[in-house]
Design a protein around this motif. Structure first.
Motif, PDB file in Angstrom:
ATOM      1  N   LEU A 188      16.634 -94.399  57.292  1.00 52.27           N
ATOM      2  CA  LEU A 188      16.367 -93.038  57.748  1.00 52.27           C
ATOM      3  C   LEU A 188      14.937 -92.616  57.413  1.00 52.27           C
ATOM      4  O   LEU A 188      14.299 -91.885  58.176  1.00 52.27           O
ATOM      5  CB  LEU A 188      17.365 -92.046  57.132  1.00 52.27           C
ATOM      6  N   GLU A 189      14.426 -93.103  56.293  1.00 51.93           N
ATOM      7  CA  GLU A 189      13.054 -92.753  55.891  1.00 51.93           C
ATOM      8  C   GLU A 189      12.040 -93.273  56.919  1.00 51.93           C
ATOM      9  O   GLU A 189      11.075 -92.579  57.264  1.00 51.93           O
ATOM     10  CB  GLU A 189      12.746 -93.310  54.501  1.00 51.93           C
ATOM     11  N   VAL A 190      12.258 -94.495  57.411  1.00 51.92           N
ATOM     12  CA  VAL A 190      11.356 -95.049  58.434  1.00 51.92           C
ATOM     13  C   VAL A 190      11.431 -94.197  59.707  1.00 51.92           C
ATOM     14  O   VAL A 190      10.405 -93.869  60.321  1.00 51.92           O
ATOM     15  CB  VAL A 190      11.731 -96.519  58.758  1.00 51.92           C
ATOM     16  N   MET A 191      12.643 -93.796  60.088  1.00 52.41           N
ATOM     17  CA  MET A 191      12.814 -92.979  61.288  1.00 52.41           C
ATOM     18  C   MET A 191      12.182 -91.592  61.106  1.00 52.41           C
ATOM     19  O   MET A 191      11.593 -91.035  62.032  1.00 52.41           O
ATOM     20  CB  MET A 191      14.295 -92.854  61.621  1.00 52.41           C
ATOM     21  N   ARG A 192      12.282 -91.078  59.892  1.00 51.88           N
ATOM     22  CA  ARG A 192      11.674 -89.777  59.560  1.00 51.88           C
ATOM     23  C   ARG A 192      10.153 -89.841  59.776  1.00 51.88           C
ATOM     24  O   ARG A 192       9.547 -88.930  60.340  1.00 51.88           O
ATOM     25  CB  ARG A 192      12.005 -89.450  58.107  1.00 51.88           C
ATOM     26  N   GLU A 193       9.550 -90.942  59.321  1.00 54.61           N
ATOM     27  CA  GLU A 193       8.098 -91.119  59.477  1.00 54.61           C
ATOM     28  C   GLU A 193       7.713 -91.226  60.955  1.00 54.61           C
ATOM     29  O   GLU A 193       6.697 -90.678  61.386  1.00 54.61           O
ATOM     30  CB  GLU A 193       7.629 -92.366  58.717  1.00 54.61           C
ATOM     31  N   LEU A 194       8.529 -91.938  61.730  1.00 52.66           N
ATOM     32  CA  LEU A 194       8.246 -92.067  63.165  1.00 52.66           C
ATOM     33  C   LEU A 194       8.282 -90.700  63.849  1.00 52.66           C
ATOM     34  O   LEU A 194       7.455 -90.402  64.705  1.00 52.66           O
ATOM     35  CB  LEU A 194       9.270 -93.002  63.834  1.00 52.66           C
ATOM     36  N   ALA A 195       9.262 -89.884  63.461  1.00 54.40           N
ATOM     37  CA  ALA A 195       9.381 -88.549  64.048  1.00 54.40           C
ATOM     38  C   ALA A 195       8.139 -87.722  63.733  1.00 54.40           C
ATOM     39  O   ALA A 195       7.614 -86.996  64.591  1.00 54.40           O
ATOM     40  CB  ALA A 195      10.640 -87.854  63.533  1.00 54.40           C
ATOM     41  N   LYS A 196       7.639 -87.856  62.492  1.00 55.00           N
ATOM     42  CA  LYS A 196       6.435 -87.107  62.097  1.00 55.00           C
ATOM     43  C   LYS A 196       5.224 -87.529  62.921  1.00 55.00           C
ATOM     44  O   LYS A 196       4.298 -86.753  63.136  1.00 55.00           O
ATOM     45  CB  LYS A 196       6.134 -87.356  60.613  1.00 55.00           C
ATOM     46  N   GLU A 197       5.231 -88.785  63.362  1.00 56.33           N
ATOM     47  CA  GLU A 197       4.106 -89.308  64.150  1.00 56.33           C
ATOM     48  C   GLU A 197       4.275 -89.066  65.649  1.00 56.33           C
ATOM     49  O   GLU A 197       3.548 -89.614  66.465  1.00 56.33           O
ATOM     50  CB  GLU A 197       3.953 -90.814  63.880  1.00 56.33           C
ATOM     51  N   ASN A 198       5.280 -88.239  65.996  1.00 50.25           N
ATOM     52  CA  ASN A 198       5.529 -87.865  67.406  1.00 50.25           C
ATOM     53  C   ASN A 198       5.968 -89.036  68.283  1.00 50.25           C
ATOM     54  O   ASN A 198       5.726 -89.026  69.494  1.00 50.25           O
ATOM     55  CB  ASN A 198       4.303 -87.190  68.044  1.00 50.25           C
ATOM     56  N   MET A 199       6.611 -90.033  67.688  1.00 48.33           N
ATOM     57  CA  MET A 199       7.219 -91.081  68.500  1.00 48.33           C
ATOM     58  C   MET A 199       8.409 -90.479  69.251  1.00 48.33           C
ATOM     59  O   MET A 199       9.241 -89.797  68.653  1.00 48.33           O
ATOM     60  CB  MET A 199       7.701 -92.233  67.602  1.00 48.33           C
ATOM     61  N   THR A 200       8.463 -90.690  70.554  1.00 49.59           N
ATOM     62  CA  THR A 200       9.627 -90.239  71.331  1.00 49.59           C
ATOM     63  C   THR A 200      10.821 -91.099  70.933  1.00 49.59           C
ATOM     64  O   THR A 200      10.737 -92.327  70.934  1.00 49.59           O
ATOM     65  CB  THR A 200       9.349 -90.385  72.845  1.00 49.59           C
ATOM     66  N   MET A 201      11.923 -90.448  70.568  1.00 48.32           N
ATOM     67  CA  MET A 201      13.090 -91.180  70.072  1.00 48.32           C
ATOM     68  C   MET A 201      14.363 -90.612  70.685  1.00 48.32           C
ATOM     69  O   MET A 201      14.507 -89.399  70.836  1.00 48.32           O
ATOM     70  CB  MET A 201      13.173 -91.060  68.539  1.00 48.32           C
ATOM     71  N   VAL A 202      15.280 -91.512  71.048  1.00 48.34           N
ATOM     72  CA  VAL A 202      16.634 -91.113  71.452  1.00 48.34           C
ATOM     73  C   VAL A 202      17.575 -91.843  70.499  1.00 48.34           C
ATOM     74  O   VAL A 202      17.575 -93.078  70.443  1.00 48.34           O
ATOM     75  CB  VAL A 202      16.940 -91.482  72.910  1.00 48.34           C
ATOM     76  N   VAL A 203      18.351 -91.077  69.743  1.00 49.71           N
ATOM     77  CA  VAL A 203      19.128 -91.642  68.638  1.00 49.71           C
ATOM     78  C   VAL A 203      20.603 -91.296  68.796  1.00 49.71           C
ATOM     79  O   VAL A 203      20.979 -90.125  68.793  1.00 49.71           O
ATOM     80  CB  VAL A 203      18.633 -91.085  67.276  1.00 49.71           C
ATOM     81  N   VAL A 204      21.437 -92.321  68.957  1.00 41.66           N
ATOM     82  CA  VAL A 204      22.889 -92.140  68.910  1.00 41.66           C
ATOM     83  C   VAL A 204      23.310 -92.336  67.462  1.00 41.66           C
ATOM     84  O   VAL A 204      22.996 -93.364  66.853  1.00 41.66           O
ATOM     85  CB  VAL A 204      23.611 -93.162  69.814  1.00 41.66           C
TER      86      VAL A 204
END
Length: 252
Positions: A188-204
Protein backbone atom coordinates in the motif's frame (compact mmCIF):
# COMPACT_ATOMS: atom_id res chain seq x y z
CA UNK A 1 -1.54 25.14 -11.32
CA UNK A 2 -1.85 26.74 -14.80
CA UNK A 3 -4.96 26.46 -16.97
CA UNK A 4 -3.07 24.14 -19.30
CA UNK A 5 -2.09 21.88 -16.42
CA UNK A 6 -5.70 21.77 -15.22
CA UNK A 7 -6.87 20.89 -18.74
CA UNK A 8 -4.23 18.14 -18.90
CA UNK A 9 -5.31 16.77 -15.50
CA UNK A 10 -8.95 16.67 -16.62
CA UNK A 11 -8.18 14.95 -19.90
CA UNK A 12 -10.15 11.73 -20.35
CA UNK A 13 -7.73 8.81 -20.54
CA UNK A 14 -10.21 5.91 -20.65
CA UNK A 15 -13.82 6.24 -21.79
CA UNK A 16 -16.02 3.19 -21.23
CA UNK A 17 -19.45 3.16 -22.87
CA UNK A 18 -22.20 0.55 -22.34
CA UNK A 19 -19.69 -2.22 -21.61
CA UNK A 20 -21.08 -5.72 -21.24
CA UNK A 21 -19.53 -9.13 -20.64
CA UNK A 22 -21.48 -12.39 -20.69
CA UNK A 23 -20.15 -15.82 -19.71
CA UNK A 24 -22.90 -17.98 -21.24
CA UNK A 25 -25.89 -17.29 -18.95
CA UNK A 26 -23.93 -15.16 -16.48
CA UNK A 27 -24.06 -11.42 -17.20
CA UNK A 28 -20.88 -10.31 -15.43
CA UNK A 29 -21.14 -6.73 -16.76
CA UNK A 30 -24.35 -4.98 -17.76
CA UNK A 31 -23.96 -1.65 -19.53
CA UNK A 32 -21.06 -0.09 -17.61
CA UNK A 33 -20.36 3.52 -18.63
CA UNK A 34 -17.60 5.58 -16.98
CA UNK A 35 -14.83 8.05 -17.87
CA UNK A 36 -11.44 7.88 -16.15
CA UNK A 37 -9.37 11.06 -16.35
CA UNK A 38 -5.62 11.56 -16.37
CA UNK A 39 -4.40 11.68 -12.76
CA UNK A 40 -7.50 9.96 -11.34
CA UNK A 41 -7.06 7.44 -8.53
CA UNK A 42 -10.23 5.38 -8.97
CA UNK A 43 -11.07 2.63 -6.51
CA UNK A 44 -13.64 0.00 -7.51
CA UNK A 45 -15.40 -1.64 -4.58
CA UNK A 46 -18.39 -3.92 -4.12
CA UNK A 47 -19.41 -7.40 -3.00
CA UNK A 48 -17.78 -10.54 -4.43
CA UNK A 49 -19.20 -11.44 -7.82
CA UNK A 50 -20.25 -7.86 -8.61
CA UNK A 51 -18.09 -7.66 -11.78
CA UNK A 52 -15.19 -5.58 -10.40
CA UNK A 53 -12.32 -7.73 -11.67
CA UNK A 54 -14.11 -8.47 -14.95
CA UNK A 55 -14.47 -4.72 -15.51
CA UNK A 56 -10.77 -4.16 -14.80
CA UNK A 57 -9.65 -7.01 -17.06
CA UNK A 58 -11.85 -5.71 -19.88
CA UNK A 59 -10.00 -2.37 -19.74
CA UNK A 60 -6.96 -3.99 -21.37
CA UNK A 61 -8.92 -6.79 -23.06
CA UNK A 62 -7.58 -9.60 -20.92
CA UNK A 63 -11.30 -10.33 -20.94
CA UNK A 64 -12.96 -9.74 -24.30
CA UNK A 65 -16.07 -7.58 -23.84
CA UNK A 66 -19.32 -8.93 -25.26
CA UNK A 67 -20.52 -5.45 -26.18
CA UNK A 68 -19.82 -1.74 -25.76
CA UNK A 69 -16.68 0.29 -26.41
CA UNK A 70 -13.52 1.28 -24.55
CA UNK A 71 -11.59 4.30 -25.80
CA UNK A 72 -8.04 4.45 -24.45
CA UNK A 73 -6.25 7.69 -25.29
CA UNK A 74 -8.86 8.24 -28.01
CA UNK A 75 -8.43 4.80 -29.66
CA UNK A 76 -11.22 2.21 -29.62
CA UNK A 77 -9.35 -0.77 -28.19
CA UNK A 78 -12.44 -3.01 -28.52
CA UNK A 79 -12.05 -2.77 -32.29
CA UNK A 80 -10.54 -6.09 -33.43
CA UNK A 81 -8.26 -4.22 -35.85
CA UNK A 82 -6.59 -2.36 -32.97
CA UNK A 83 -3.13 -3.61 -31.99
CA UNK A 84 -4.03 -4.34 -28.37
CA UNK A 85 -0.48 -5.40 -27.48
CA UNK A 86 0.79 -1.93 -28.35
CA UNK A 87 -1.79 -0.31 -26.07
CA UNK A 88 -1.18 -2.81 -23.27
CA UNK A 89 2.38 -1.48 -23.04
CA UNK A 90 0.85 1.77 -21.75
CA UNK A 91 -1.42 -0.02 -19.26
CA UNK A 92 0.49 -1.52 -16.32
CA UNK A 93 -1.34 -4.46 -14.73
CA UNK A 94 -0.78 -5.84 -11.24
CA UNK A 95 -2.55 -9.08 -10.35
CA UNK A 96 -3.48 -10.83 -7.09
CA UNK A 97 -0.89 -13.50 -7.85
CA UNK A 98 2.39 -11.87 -8.75
CA UNK A 99 2.98 -13.60 -12.12
CA UNK A 100 6.76 -13.21 -11.96
CA UNK A 101 8.91 -15.55 -14.07
CA UNK A 102 10.26 -18.01 -11.46
CA UNK A 103 13.38 -18.96 -13.48
CA UNK A 104 14.55 -15.35 -13.86
CA UNK A 105 16.19 -13.03 -11.35
CA UNK A 106 14.30 -9.95 -10.20
CA UNK A 107 16.38 -7.75 -12.51
CA UNK A 108 15.72 -10.00 -15.51
CA UNK A 109 11.98 -9.98 -14.71
CA UNK A 110 12.10 -6.19 -14.79
CA UNK A 111 14.17 -5.67 -17.94
CA UNK A 112 12.76 -8.29 -20.32
CA UNK A 113 9.71 -6.17 -21.25
CA UNK A 114 11.47 -2.86 -21.95
CA UNK A 115 14.20 -4.66 -23.93
CA UNK A 116 11.92 -6.92 -26.01
CA UNK A 117 8.92 -4.65 -26.49
CA UNK A 118 10.43 -1.17 -26.40
CA UNK A 119 13.86 -1.89 -27.84
CA UNK A 120 15.80 -0.53 -24.87
CA UNK A 121 19.43 -1.55 -24.42
CA UNK A 122 20.31 -3.87 -21.55
CA UNK A 123 22.24 -1.05 -19.86
CA UNK A 124 19.36 1.46 -20.11
CA UNK A 125 16.75 -1.08 -18.97
CA UNK A 126 18.87 -2.15 -16.00
CA UNK A 127 19.60 1.43 -14.93
CA UNK A 128 15.91 2.31 -14.96
CA UNK A 129 14.97 -0.91 -13.16
CA UNK A 130 17.54 -0.29 -10.42
CA UNK A 131 16.22 3.25 -9.85
CA UNK A 132 12.72 1.87 -9.38
CA UNK A 133 13.99 -0.91 -7.08
CA UNK A 134 15.69 1.77 -4.97
CA UNK A 135 12.37 3.59 -4.71
CA UNK A 136 10.58 0.55 -3.28
CA UNK A 137 13.49 -0.43 -1.03
CA UNK A 138 14.43 -3.61 -2.89
CA UNK A 139 17.65 -2.73 -4.73
CA UNK A 140 19.46 -5.39 -2.68
CA UNK A 141 17.16 -8.09 -4.12
CA UNK A 142 18.00 -7.43 -7.80
CA UNK A 143 19.80 -10.75 -8.22
CA UNK A 144 17.41 -12.82 -6.12
CA UNK A 145 14.86 -15.21 -7.63
CA UNK A 146 11.11 -14.89 -6.89
CA UNK A 147 11.21 -18.01 -4.67
CA UNK A 148 13.61 -16.14 -2.34
CA UNK A 149 11.19 -13.24 -1.79
CA UNK A 150 8.30 -12.71 0.61
CA UNK A 151 4.80 -12.13 -0.76
CA UNK A 152 5.03 -8.41 -0.08
CA UNK A 153 8.38 -8.21 -1.87
CA UNK A 154 7.01 -10.13 -4.86
CA UNK A 155 4.07 -7.76 -5.16
CA UNK A 156 6.32 -4.69 -4.94
CA UNK A 157 8.47 -6.24 -7.70
CA UNK A 158 5.32 -6.85 -9.76
CA UNK A 159 4.43 -3.16 -9.42
CA UNK A 160 7.97 -2.14 -10.42
CA UNK A 161 7.82 -4.48 -13.42
CA UNK A 162 4.71 -2.65 -14.64
CA UNK A 163 6.34 0.76 -13.99
CA UNK A 164 9.43 -0.21 -16.02
CA UNK A 165 7.23 0.03 -19.14
CA UNK A 166 6.42 3.69 -18.26
CA UNK A 167 2.66 3.15 -18.45
CA UNK A 168 0.05 5.91 -18.65
CA UNK A 169 -2.29 4.05 -16.29
CA UNK A 170 -1.84 1.35 -13.66
CA UNK A 171 -4.54 -1.30 -13.18
CA UNK A 172 -4.53 -3.15 -9.83
CA UNK A 173 -6.65 -6.28 -9.37
CA UNK A 174 -6.94 -6.83 -5.61
CA UNK A 175 -3.15 -6.41 -5.20
CA UNK A 176 -3.10 -7.23 -1.47
CA UNK A 177 -5.65 -10.06 -1.27
CA UNK A 178 -3.03 -12.85 -1.51
CA UNK A 179 -0.74 -11.30 1.13
CA UNK A 180 -0.34 -11.99 4.81
CA UNK A 181 -1.71 -9.02 6.83
CA UNK A 182 1.74 -7.82 7.94
CA UNK A 183 2.87 -7.54 4.29
CA UNK A 184 -0.11 -5.49 3.08
CA UNK A 185 1.28 -2.18 4.38
CA UNK A 186 4.47 -2.30 2.31
CA UNK A 187 2.50 -2.72 -0.92
CA UNK A 188 0.00 0.00 0.00
CA UNK A 189 2.91 2.35 0.70
CA UNK A 190 4.18 1.96 -2.88
CA UNK A 191 0.66 2.65 -4.20
CA UNK A 192 0.38 5.67 -1.90
CA UNK A 193 3.58 7.11 -3.42
CA UNK A 194 2.29 6.53 -6.96
CA UNK A 195 -0.92 8.38 -6.13
CA UNK A 196 1.12 11.33 -4.81
CA UNK A 197 2.98 11.41 -8.13
CA UNK A 198 -0.33 11.69 -10.04
CA UNK A 199 -0.11 8.25 -11.62
CA UNK A 200 -3.53 7.39 -13.07
CA UNK A 201 -4.69 4.28 -11.21
CA UNK A 202 -7.74 2.00 -11.30
CA UNK A 203 -7.77 -0.24 -8.23
CA UNK A 204 -10.11 -3.14 -7.47
CA UNK A 205 -9.83 -3.76 -3.75
CA UNK A 206 -11.42 -4.78 -0.47
CA UNK A 207 -9.13 -2.35 1.38
CA UNK A 208 -11.89 0.17 2.10
CA UNK A 209 -9.88 2.24 4.61
CA UNK A 210 -7.13 2.61 2.00
CA UNK A 211 -9.70 3.67 -0.61
CA UNK A 212 -10.93 6.36 1.80
CA UNK A 213 -7.37 7.57 2.24
CA UNK A 214 -6.04 7.89 -1.31
CA UNK A 215 -8.89 7.63 -3.86
CA UNK A 216 -10.19 10.76 -5.50
CA UNK A 217 -13.08 8.80 -7.02
CA UNK A 218 -14.82 5.59 -5.97
CA UNK A 219 -17.04 3.24 -7.99
CA UNK A 220 -19.44 0.86 -6.24
CA UNK A 221 -20.43 -2.13 -8.38
CA UNK A 222 -23.27 -4.58 -7.81
CA UNK A 223 -24.76 -7.16 -10.18
CA UNK A 224 -22.44 -6.15 -13.01
CA UNK A 225 -23.50 -2.51 -12.93
CA UNK A 226 -22.19 0.73 -11.46
CA UNK A 227 -24.61 1.29 -8.60
CA UNK A 228 -23.00 4.54 -7.47
CA UNK A 229 -19.84 6.53 -8.17
CA UNK A 230 -18.41 9.88 -7.27
CA UNK A 231 -15.92 12.00 -5.39
CA UNK A 232 -14.39 9.87 -2.61
CA UNK A 233 -15.24 12.18 0.30
CA UNK A 234 -18.88 12.56 -0.75
CA UNK A 235 -19.12 8.85 -1.61
CA UNK A 236 -18.18 7.68 1.88
CA UNK A 237 -19.80 10.47 3.89
CA UNK A 238 -23.11 10.69 2.00
CA UNK A 239 -23.86 7.39 0.21
CA UNK A 240 -27.10 7.69 -1.74
CA UNK A 241 -28.20 4.19 -2.74
CA UNK A 242 -29.54 1.78 -0.12
CA UNK A 243 -27.31 -0.93 -1.56
CA UNK A 244 -24.17 1.14 -0.95
CA UNK A 245 -25.31 2.16 2.54
CA UNK A 246 -25.80 -1.51 3.45
CA UNK A 247 -22.41 -2.46 1.98
CA UNK A 248 -20.52 0.28 3.81
CA UNK A 249 -22.28 -0.60 7.08
CA UNK A 250 -20.74 -4.08 6.82
CA UNK A 251 -17.21 -3.11 5.82
CA UNK A 252 -16.50 0.14 7.69
Amino acid sequence: MSDNQIKEENKTLISVNNLSKHFEDLHALNGVTIDINKGDVVFVIGPSGSGKSTFLRCLNRLEEPTGGTILFEGVDITNKKTDINMHRQKMGMVFQQFNLFPHMTVLKNLTIGPMKLQGKSKKEAEEEAMKLLERVGLADRANAYPSQLSGGQKQRIAIVRALCMKPDVMLFDEPTSALDPEMVGEVLEVMRELAKENMTMVVVTHEIAFAKEIANRVIFMADGKIEEEGDAKEFFENPKSERLKAFLAKVL
